[in-house]
Design a protein around this motif. Structure first.
Motif, PDB file in Angstrom:
ATOM      1  N   LYS B 138       0.862  -1.184   0.000  1.00  0.00           N
ATOM      2  CA  LYS B 138       0.000   0.000   0.000  1.00  0.00           C
ATOM      3  C   LYS B 138       0.899   1.234   0.000  1.00  0.00           C
ATOM      4  CE  LYS B 138      -3.957   1.998   2.389  1.00  0.00           C
ATOM      5  NZ  LYS B 138      -4.806   1.919   3.600  1.00  0.00           N
ATOM      6  N   HIS B 139       2.016   1.138   0.693  1.00  0.00           N
ATOM      7  CA  HIS B 139       3.024   2.191   0.679  1.00  0.00           C
ATOM      8  C   HIS B 139       4.312   1.602   1.258  1.00  0.00           C
ATOM      9  CE1 HIS B 139       4.383   6.231   0.152  1.00  0.00           C
ATOM     10  NE2 HIS B 139       4.670   6.419   1.422  1.00  0.00           N
ATOM     11  N   ASN B 140       5.435   2.230   0.963  1.00  0.00           N
ATOM     12  CA  ASN B 140       6.667   1.812   1.641  1.00  0.00           C
ATOM     13  C   ASN B 140       7.566   3.008   1.904  1.00  0.00           C
ATOM     14  OD1 ASN B 140       8.048   2.216  -0.810  1.00  0.00           O
ATOM     15  ND2 ASN B 140       7.896   0.059  -1.386  1.00  0.00           N
ATOM     16  N   PHE B 141       8.480   2.817   2.854  1.00  0.00           N
ATOM     17  CA  PHE B 141       9.371   3.894   3.279  1.00  0.00           C
ATOM     18  C   PHE B 141      10.811   3.402   3.270  1.00  0.00           C
ATOM     19  CE2 PHE B 141       5.402   4.514   5.598  1.00  0.00           C
ATOM     20  CZ  PHE B 141       5.163   5.880   5.477  1.00  0.00           C
ATOM     21  N   LYS B 144      15.504   7.666   6.200  1.00  0.00           N
ATOM     22  CA  LYS B 144      16.741   8.397   5.889  1.00  0.00           C
ATOM     23  C   LYS B 144      17.478   8.892   7.130  1.00  0.00           C
ATOM     24  CE  LYS B 144      16.351   8.434   1.293  1.00  0.00           C
ATOM     25  NZ  LYS B 144      15.721   9.498   0.534  1.00  0.00           N
ATOM     26  N   ILE B 159      -1.281   3.651   7.936  1.00  0.00           N
ATOM     27  CA  ILE B 159      -1.646   3.349   6.547  1.00  0.00           C
ATOM     28  C   ILE B 159      -2.109   1.897   6.420  1.00  0.00           C
ATOM     29  CG2 ILE B 159      -0.728   3.126   4.188  1.00  0.00           C
ATOM     30  CD1 ILE B 159       1.124   5.524   4.876  1.00  0.00           C
ATOM     31  N   ARG B 164      -8.720   1.008   3.059  1.00  0.00           N
ATOM     32  CA  ARG B 164      -8.582  -0.390   2.642  1.00  0.00           C
ATOM     33  C   ARG B 164      -7.239  -0.867   3.180  1.00  0.00           C
ATOM     34  NH1 ARG B 164      -9.055  -2.617  -3.534  1.00  0.00           N
ATOM     35  NH2 ARG B 164      -8.598  -4.798  -3.111  1.00  0.00           N
ATOM     36  N   ASP B 193       2.518  13.488   8.770  1.00  0.00           N
ATOM     37  CA  ASP B 193       2.914  14.171   7.543  1.00  0.00           C
ATOM     38  C   ASP B 193       2.528  13.363   6.298  1.00  0.00           C
ATOM     39  OD1 ASP B 193       4.004  16.136   5.964  1.00  0.00           O
ATOM     40  OD2 ASP B 193       6.020  15.266   5.979  1.00  0.00           O
ATOM     41  N   LEU B 194       1.238  13.107   6.177  1.00  0.00           N
ATOM     42  CA  LEU B 194       0.735  12.357   5.011  1.00  0.00           C
ATOM     43  C   LEU B 194      -0.314  13.207   4.292  1.00  0.00           C
ATOM     44  CD1 LEU B 194       0.266   8.905   6.807  1.00  0.00           C
ATOM     45  CD2 LEU B 194       2.089   9.479   5.187  1.00  0.00           C
ATOM     46  N   PRO B 195       0.134  14.261   3.602  1.00  0.00           N
ATOM     47  CA  PRO B 195      -0.842  15.193   3.017  1.00  0.00           C
ATOM     48  C   PRO B 195      -1.699  14.573   1.916  1.00  0.00           C
ATOM     49  CG  PRO B 195       1.380  15.672   2.244  1.00  0.00           C
ATOM     50  CD  PRO B 195       1.527  14.658   3.332  1.00  0.00           C
ATOM     51  N   GLY B 196      -1.266  13.440   1.365  1.00  0.00           N
ATOM     52  CA  GLY B 196      -2.028  12.842   0.272  1.00  0.00           C
ATOM     53  C   GLY B 196      -2.852  11.638   0.694  1.00  0.00           C
ATOM     54  N   TYR B 197      -2.965  11.394   1.997  1.00  0.00           N
ATOM     55  CA  TYR B 197      -3.645  10.175   2.448  1.00  0.00           C
ATOM     56  C   TYR B 197      -4.902  10.534   3.236  1.00  0.00           C
ATOM     57  CZ  TYR B 197      -4.349   5.580   4.538  1.00  0.00           C
ATOM     58  OH  TYR B 197      -4.883   4.376   4.918  1.00  0.00           O
ATOM     59  N   HIS B 198      -6.059  10.246   2.623  1.00  0.00           N
ATOM     60  CA  HIS B 198      -7.341  10.573   3.262  1.00  0.00           C
ATOM     61  C   HIS B 198      -8.229   9.337   3.202  1.00  0.00           C
ATOM     62  CE1 HIS B 198      -5.892  14.650   2.966  1.00  0.00           C
ATOM     63  NE2 HIS B 198      -5.699  14.461   1.675  1.00  0.00           N
ATOM     64  N   VAL B 201     -13.967   9.091   4.530  1.00  0.00           N
ATOM     65  CA  VAL B 201     -14.794  10.216   4.090  1.00  0.00           C
ATOM     66  C   VAL B 201     -16.177  10.086   4.715  1.00  0.00           C
ATOM     67  CG1 VAL B 201     -13.643  10.605   1.890  1.00  0.00           C
ATOM     68  CG2 VAL B 201     -15.470   8.916   2.034  1.00  0.00           C
TER      69      VAL B 201
END
Lengths: 184, 583
Positions: B138-141, B144, B159, B164, B193-198, B201
């Motif tokens: 779904k995401h990875n990091f 750093k 996340i 889902r 800091d996840l501005p694109g994850y919503h 709703v």
């Protein structure tokens, strides 16, 4: 307010059902790979793609993607893009409401016979000569994709040593706000 | 006053290594068990683990760690956690990550990475695991700095478990794990800091109302229940809604247990090996209400021929599922529970389903689930083995499976009554899932009996994890339906490739499953006839301290029915040969 466009060429080479997606992404390592990888694995076709830091430079970048909506329904492309965690906002700019610009650089072989006519072409298209040597010139055009297409066709009668285009960037025309393609 | 203010706001500064911060972050997330295996790049993180309250289960292969974490997650509803080293450790867990991605299972996978300076140099045990898993997480990091570890871990859990669900990978370079940081932990979602994850709703009231109107005029509705119903813990709401409206229910392979199999309104599983009544009810329905299902090709068969007369209400938390396969008449982005509650609050209901039920009941009576009479002599019927285990099993027993014929028979013949009791690999179809998933499930639910219904092909892929199970004190029970074949492939070769059996024979005796089980510290039993079958099941049920493996010798000619051939219309469902003269 609308400044006249320098040149409006004939129909662009772009696929008929193209859409311009302006995608605001987090400016983080690997984000372009995530976007490109998504298009590759889902079989969505990219016609052109341009990426650069957006107005809030440190945090976000803007990717302008011209997608071929023949390859997949636009809704699927947008929704799958929106699932990428690093994608912040997607706007769909309809081609008719878009101010699209692209940059073309071309190095043309020149000799005494064709130099004058080439200079005429440069003048007619509002292009510029940016480099010259004994046997060649490099010219530049910043214009609509259609204008770049037109110039490219015009240059077919010369020997083109190298030609690069950036892929387009786009903003909505004033008063024609882009549609948020991913309303939550 | 000034002094007091200073006193109150003074922060206690704790210096930790990145490794300590990682373990402490997992503790902050309430992790009770990590499935993993150490190695070079993850070594620094394994050191503070000794002092942690978090349990670690040492696996024998990293794939086992991933599937155990999945089994844990599916049995408990909490995210599963796995930790492995870089390079081959990381690539070995790629299959479970892909599996979790297909089945929307919440996982957090920690991988070691070579030191920052060595990244990109083809260093020993280096691989680009964030690149490799980009399309299956779904995401990875890639972390750093040590300071970023708490945020990455907290974001990974957020996340993985919201919207889902799915797998999230956190890649931690060795030098980052070794460097110092000032301990902190994100106090809010904003700090992630996840501005694109919503992921969440508000429910769209208009669409809820449009759906209610479709429900009100429906004469032949079907509730098509998918894995999202389990993920949103909506079983109670589903039961209430179904009982109030009287609608028939089908549960997909990923939703078995979301609605009691014993319930009169339950038609069973739809799809390629679904129940005749479930498949046919969908084909004939006028309203298909999809609750967290995704119109998988194993359910739809030939898409243009799927539920051709139906209007579709599609409820899903992931809006990318809408109109992906089937155009929805009403699409509602929500978790399933909230929509069912809203419909119940509005008393959404069809008028009269008597005619519809008359048709459905006729299909049920004509084509129930059947298999050939158990043979008194000769090899066991696999369906009979599963029914016999089920009959002798304690209520609430958790069942896992591998992938193939045994999986389909387990889904068909085991009766699931509650959520979290059926754990299998649906979307990815990962052979070898069953044994490690059972270990993970038992680690998460030690109070439950856990049976793995496995095939001989699947068992050979991950059986070494029984060593893990024995040494960690995780007493699962494994039933190998040993038909000496890669059975599902054999079935397809028999039916669609003119009985040309290409590379599917495995031998019933090689390996010797009893000896193998014993060598791994388990009890090994064998059953070659019905009497031995009942005896072995009874013996297995008395053993609660070590894993038990039973080698059931089953008939390789048995095939899974009903069946819709790949790419065929669901109207062309093939019933069991015993039922064919009727049709």
């Amino acid at each position: 307010m609308n400044t006249p466009e320098p040149f409006l060429g004939a129909t662009s080479h772009t696929p008929v059902r193209h859409h311009i997606l302006s995608v605001l992404v987090e400016n983080k390592a690997g984000v372009l790979a995530r976007v490109a990888g998504l298009f590759a694995r889902r079989g969505f076709n990219i016609y052109s793609l341009a990426v650069a830091p957006a107005e809030t430079k440190a945090r976000f970048s803007r990717i302008t993607i011209v997608v071929d909506a023949e390859s997949a329904p636009l809704e699927q492309i947008v929704e799958q893009l929106d699932k990428l965690v690093n994608v912040v906002a997607i706007s769909d700019i309809a081609p008719k409401d878009a101010l699209e610009r692209e940059l073309l650089l071309a190095t043309i072989k020149t000799d005494v016979d064709n130099r004058t006519s080439l200079l005429d072409v440069v003048g007619n298209y509002g292009a510029a000569i940016v480099d010259v040597d004994a046997g060649s010139v490099t010219l530049m055009l910043a214009g609509t994709p259609a204008a770049c297409d037109e110039l490219e066709r015009e240059l077919e009668s010369y020997t083109t040593l190298e030609l690069h285009r950036t892929g387009r960037v786009a903003l909505p025309r004033l008063g024609k706000a882009a549609v948020a393609a991913d309303p939550d | 006053m000034g002094g007091l203010f200073l006193y109150l706001t003074k922060r206690i500064i704790v210096q930790l290594t990145g490794a300590q911060a990682l373990i402490k972050s997992l503790e902050m997330e309430g992790v009770e068990v990590i499935f993993g295996l150490p190695g070079g790049a993850i070594l620094p993180v394994y050191d503070p683990l000794i002092d942690s309250s978090v349990r670690h289960v040492l696996v024998r292969h990293e794939q086992g760690a991933g599937h155990m974490a999945e089994g844990y997650a599916l049995a408990t509803g909490r995210p599963g956690v796995a930790m492995v080293t870089s390079g081959p450790g990381a690539t070995n867990i790629v299959t479970p990550i892909g599996n979790a991605h297909m089945d929307s299972t919440p996982l957090v996978v920690i991988t070691g990475q070579v030191s920052s300076a060595a990244i990109g140099t083809d260093a020993f045990q280096e691989c680009d695991i964030t690149g490799i898993t980009m399309g299956i997480t779904k995401h990875n990091f890639l972390v750093k700095s040590a300071h970023e570890i708490p945020r990455a871990v907290a974001a990974a859990f957020h996340i993985a478990t919201t919207g889902r669900p799915g797998p999230v990978l956190v890649d931690v370079p060795k030098d980052i794990a070794q460097s110092m940081m000032e301990w902190w932990y994100p106090a809010s979602i904003e700090e992630l800091d996840l501005p694109g994850y919503h992921p969440v709703v508000d429910l769209d009231a208009d669409r809820v109302a449009q759906a209610i109107e479709l429900i009100r005029v429906a004469e032949r509705p079907v509730l098509y229940v998918g894995g999202g119903t389990l993920k949103s813990h909506a079983s109670a709401q589903l039961l209430a809604f179904a009982e109030r409206t009287g609608m028939p229910v089908v549960t997909t392979l990923m939703a078995r247990g979301a609605f009691p199999d014993s319930h009169a309104q339950h038609l069973g599983m739809p799809g390629m090996h679904g129940m005749y009544a479930a498949v046919t009810a969908i084909q004939k329905c006028d309203l298909l209400i999809s609750l967290g299902a995704r119109f998988d090709d194993r359910v739809t068969g030939k898409i243009p021929a799927f539920a051709p007369h139906a209007k579709v209400i599609h409820v899903d938390i992931d809006k990318a599922e809408f109109n992906k396969v089937r155009r929805a008449d009403v699409a509602i982005r929500s978790n399933v529970a909230a929509v069912l509650e809203a419909w119940d609050a509005n008393q959404a209901s069809p008028q009269n389903l008597e005619v519809w039920w008359k048709e459905i009941n006729a299909w049920r009576e004509t084509y129930p689930l059947v298999y050939d009479e158990p043979a008194v002599e000769g090899l066991l019927r696999p369906q009979h083995v599963i029914e016999s285990i089920a009959k002798a099993a304690a209520p609430g027993t958790i069942v896992t499976s591998g992938v193939g014929q045994h999986q389909m028979w387990a889904s068909q013949f085991w009766k699931f009554e509650e959520p979290g009791t059926w754990i299998n690999s649906g979307g990815a179809g990962t052979m070898g899932f069953g044994v490690p998933a059972a270990i993970g499930a038992k680690a998460g639910r030690p109070d439950r009996v856990v049976w793995c219904i496995d095939g001989d092909g699947c068992f050979q892929m991950t059986a070494q994890e029984l060593v893990t199970a024995r040494s960690e004190g995780i007493p699962i029970k494994v039933a190998i339906l040993n038909n000496a074949y890669l059975g599902m492939v054999r079935q397809w070769q028999e039916m669609f490739y003119d009985e040309r059996y290409s590379e599917v024979y495995l031998s019933p005796d090689l390996p010797d499953y009893v000896k193998w089980a014993e060598s791994m510290g388990c009890v090994g039993l064998r059953a070659t006839n019905i009497e031995e079958m009942h005896a072995a099941i009874a013996t297995a049920n008395t053993i609660n301290d070590v894993p038990v493996v039973i080698d059931f010798r089953t008939d390789s000619s048995e095939k899974v029915f009903p069946m819709v051939a790949a790419g065929a219309s669901n109207d062309d469902i093939m019933v069991h040969p015993l039922q064919r003269e009727q049709s």
